[in-house]
Design an enzyme around this catalytic site. Structure first.
Site, PDB file in Angstrom:
ATOM      1  N   HIS A 141       0.847  -1.200   0.000  1.00 34.44           N
ATOM      2  CA  HIS A 141       0.000   0.000   0.000  1.00 34.44           C
ATOM      3  C   HIS A 141       0.884   1.252   0.000  1.00 34.44           C
ATOM      4  O   HIS A 141       0.656   2.179  -0.779  1.00 34.44           O
ATOM      5  CB  HIS A 141      -0.908  -0.039   1.234  1.00 34.44           C
ATOM      6  CG  HIS A 141      -1.676   1.225   1.478  1.00 34.44           C
ATOM      7  ND1 HIS A 141      -3.000   1.362   1.173  1.00 34.44           N
ATOM      8  CD2 HIS A 141      -1.300   2.409   2.014  1.00 34.44           C
ATOM      9  CE1 HIS A 141      -3.405   2.565   1.499  1.00 34.44           C
ATOM     10  NE2 HIS A 141      -2.389   3.235   2.016  1.00 34.44           N
ATOM     11  N   GLU A 142       1.897   1.249   0.832  1.00 31.56           N
ATOM     12  CA  GLU A 142       2.779   2.423   0.910  1.00 31.56           C
ATOM     13  C   GLU A 142       3.574   2.598  -0.388  1.00 31.56           C
ATOM     14  O   GLU A 142       3.755   3.711  -0.869  1.00 31.56           O
ATOM     15  CB  GLU A 142       3.740   2.299   2.093  1.00 31.56           C
ATOM     16  CG  GLU A 142       3.056   2.252   3.452  1.00 31.56           C
ATOM     17  CD  GLU A 142       2.081   3.397   3.666  1.00 31.56           C
ATOM     18  OE1 GLU A 142       2.258   4.461   3.050  1.00 31.56           O
ATOM     19  OE2 GLU A 142       1.119   3.213   4.429  1.00 31.56           O
ATOM     20  N   HIS A 145       1.606   4.314  -2.986  1.00 28.01           N
ATOM     21  CA  HIS A 145       1.620   5.770  -2.827  1.00 28.01           C
ATOM     22  C   HIS A 145       2.858   6.356  -3.495  1.00 28.01           C
ATOM     23  O   HIS A 145       2.801   7.414  -4.105  1.00 28.01           O
ATOM     24  CB  HIS A 145       1.631   6.142  -1.350  1.00 28.01           C
ATOM     25  CG  HIS A 145       0.272   6.125  -0.713  1.00 28.01           C
ATOM     26  ND1 HIS A 145      -0.830   6.630  -1.325  1.00 28.01           N
ATOM     27  CD2 HIS A 145      -0.152   5.674   0.492  1.00 28.01           C
ATOM     28  CE1 HIS A 145      -1.870   6.482  -0.523  1.00 28.01           C
ATOM     29  NE2 HIS A 145      -1.484   5.895   0.583  1.00 28.01           N
ATOM     30  N   GLU A 222      -6.552   6.761  -0.930  1.00 21.72           N
ATOM     31  CA  GLU A 222      -6.292   5.615  -0.044  1.00 21.72           C
ATOM     32  C   GLU A 222      -6.871   4.344  -0.662  1.00 21.72           C
ATOM     33  O   GLU A 222      -6.223   3.310  -0.701  1.00 21.72           O
ATOM     34  CB  GLU A 222      -6.924   5.855   1.327  1.00 21.72           C
ATOM     35  CG  GLU A 222      -6.210   6.917   2.146  1.00 21.72           C
ATOM     36  CD  GLU A 222      -4.740   6.598   2.357  1.00 21.72           C
ATOM     37  OE1 GLU A 222      -4.412   5.432   2.636  1.00 21.72           O
ATOM     38  OE2 GLU A 222      -3.915   7.518   2.225  1.00 21.72           O
TER      39      GLU A 222
END
Lengths: 301, 184
Positions: A141-142, A145, A222
């Site tokens: 997930h990071e 980003h 998100e």
């Protein structure tokens, strides 16, 4: 994905312009009150220019610093490093800096200005509570980003929101300088303090502005990062069970602050103030979509 | 006069589009090559870890010769495998199978399982295997991206003109797909 990157770069520029305009307006307002409009406006422009410039080059360091992150030694956190390396290969990304935050609340964030200058930070609580696949989901997930350039917008926002908050604080202090309005010798006869009026205006406007700036990093990001994380790991259940664990856990992430709130994978102060009379308004300003929604969406993959 | 300007503008735009499309193809092809060499890097890393692992296991379970030899011969075969997606997949599937056997066997030796060196090697090998899988995933993603461009209009015209070749996907062999059974 390239569409996303372009939109993020556009937003970054918009954010910087918005910030410079706001600071210049404040400068002009002070100048108008004090009586030297042009000089104050110019000064404000220069100051905001400097802040914007350092934000671009140094904001990632600042974000890591205020979160009290330290570089993760490779031998101590081998598993974390291995996971990050593996996922970077999957995404064709260079390996970012890996940082650790000593905080029992499970949480993580990514920062930087582009994939070549990026860092991800995880709390010790996250490492303790998550198993390998869950941790992999969070790291993916990071990394999403980073890949989508979300980090550029959100990291710029950290310093700029911080600067606006600081300005508000400063004007408030100026306002209370002569708190009880005890008359002193040399006070102007009419007894009003024009700066105080400005302070009140700032007090009202600044939080709204700060929230608006954070809102440019829309909550949709998100959910998008969740989905691209699953594209990296090809294993949605990992991230789902990680998010479920985050949901069960109600520890407040102390390493986070208002300025960095939108960076983290889970809202750092989730659940605080959600009940009661103002709960609805409070939720309106959430930096993240509710975890149930994110989980439900991933279940559909 | 105006007609000439229009023609020039159109030609310039066309040339710019062609250059852009060509560069896009080259960038994607280079990414495929780079992704492929990434797999090699990770496979090499795995191969380098194996002698160390075999030595460690030998210290505790020397009489499990068959399994150890299977691992070594699989490693040698993987090193000698030619550099094409198909051949590499086959050799690597066998090696993965042999390694799984080895780790399954270690369950029977508590001393070995408590060995710090063995545990570190196990983590390293698991991680490397993950990295190999991820490198392949990235390779396949890159190939998909590249092949898509080759088939799409208008790049398909350019691709035909400059003889861009399609690339093969990496496909797991049957051995790698079936999980080895472990008897207790």
């Amino acid at each position: 994905m390239f569409e996303l990157i372009r939109s993020n770069k556009r937003r970054s520029v918009a954010l910087v312009v918005m910030f410079v305009v706001i600071v210049a307006m404040v400068g002009a307002a002070i100048g108008a009150v004090v009586g030297n409009g042009i000089a104050f406006t110019l000064a404000a422009l220069v100051i905001s220019g400097i802040i914007a410039f350092t934000s671009y080059w140094k904001a990632d360091k600042i974000a890591l610093r205020v979160s009290r992150a330290r570089p993760a030694p490779v031998d101590e956190y081998q598993r974390l490093h291995n996971l990050v390396e593996g996922l970077c290969i999957a995404g064709g990304l260079p390996k970012p800096g890996v940082y650790i935050i000593d905080d029992p609340a499970p949480n993580a964030f990514a920062t930087g200005r582009n994939p070549n200058h990026a860092a991800i930070a995880v709390t010790t609580g996250l490492l303790e509570k998550m198993n390998r696949v869950e941790l992999e989901g969070v790291v993916a997930h990071e990394l999403s980003h980073i890949r989508n350039y979300d980090i550029l917008v959100s990291t710029l926002a950290v310093t700029m929101v911080g600067a606006v908050a600081l300005m508000a604080d400063m004007t408030i202090r100026v306002m209370w300088w002569n708190g009880g309005r005890v008359a002193r010798r040399g006070d102007p006869q009419n007894g009003s303090n024009p700066l105080a009026l400005l302070g009140i205006a700032m007090l009202v406007v600044a939080p709204v502005v700060a929230k608006a700036m954070q809102a440019t990093i829309s909550r949709r990001r998100e959910t998008l990062a969740d989905i691209s994380a699953c594209q990296l790991t090809r294993y949605p259940p990992g991230l789902i069970s990680a998010l479920e664990k985050l949901q069960e856990d109600t520890t407040v992430t102390h390493a986070a602050s208002t300025a960095t709130a939108h960076l983290w994978i889970e809202q750092p102060m989730s659940g605080v103030g959600d009940d009661g009379k103002l709960g609805g308004i409070h939720k309106m300003f959430n930096t993240h979509p509710p975890l149930d929604e994110r989980i439900a969406l991933l279940r559909e993959l | 006069m105006i007609a000439v300007i229009i023609v020039i503008v159109v030609v310039v735009i066309l040339v710019a589009l062609v250059i852009g499309a060509y560069n896009g193809l080259i960038r994607r092809r280079n990414q495929v090559d780079n992704a492929w060499s990434q797999i090699d890097v990770q496979l090499k890393r795995r191969i380098d870890l194996i002698p160390n692992l075999v030595e460690t296991v030998k210290g505790y379970a020397a009489h499990e010769r068959e399994t150890l030899e299977a691992v070594i011969s699989a490693r040698n075969a993987a090193m000698a495998a030619p550099d094409t997606p198909k051949e590499q997949a086959a050799a690597d599937g066998i090696l993965t199978g042999a390694l799984r056997q080895l780790f399954a066997l270690s369950e029977a030796y508590p001393d070995l399982k408590a060995n710090q060196n063995f545990l570190a090697l196990q983590e390293e090998l698991t991680a490397t295997e993950g990295r190999v899988a991820y490198a392949r995933q990235f390779y396949n993603d890159s190939v998909l991206d590249y092949n898509n461009k080759l088939d799409q209009f208008p790049t398909v015209v350019l691709a035909k003109m400059f003889n861009f070749e399609r690339r093969d996907y990496f496909e797991a062999e049957d051995e790698a797909r079936t999980v080895p059974t472990v008897d207790f």
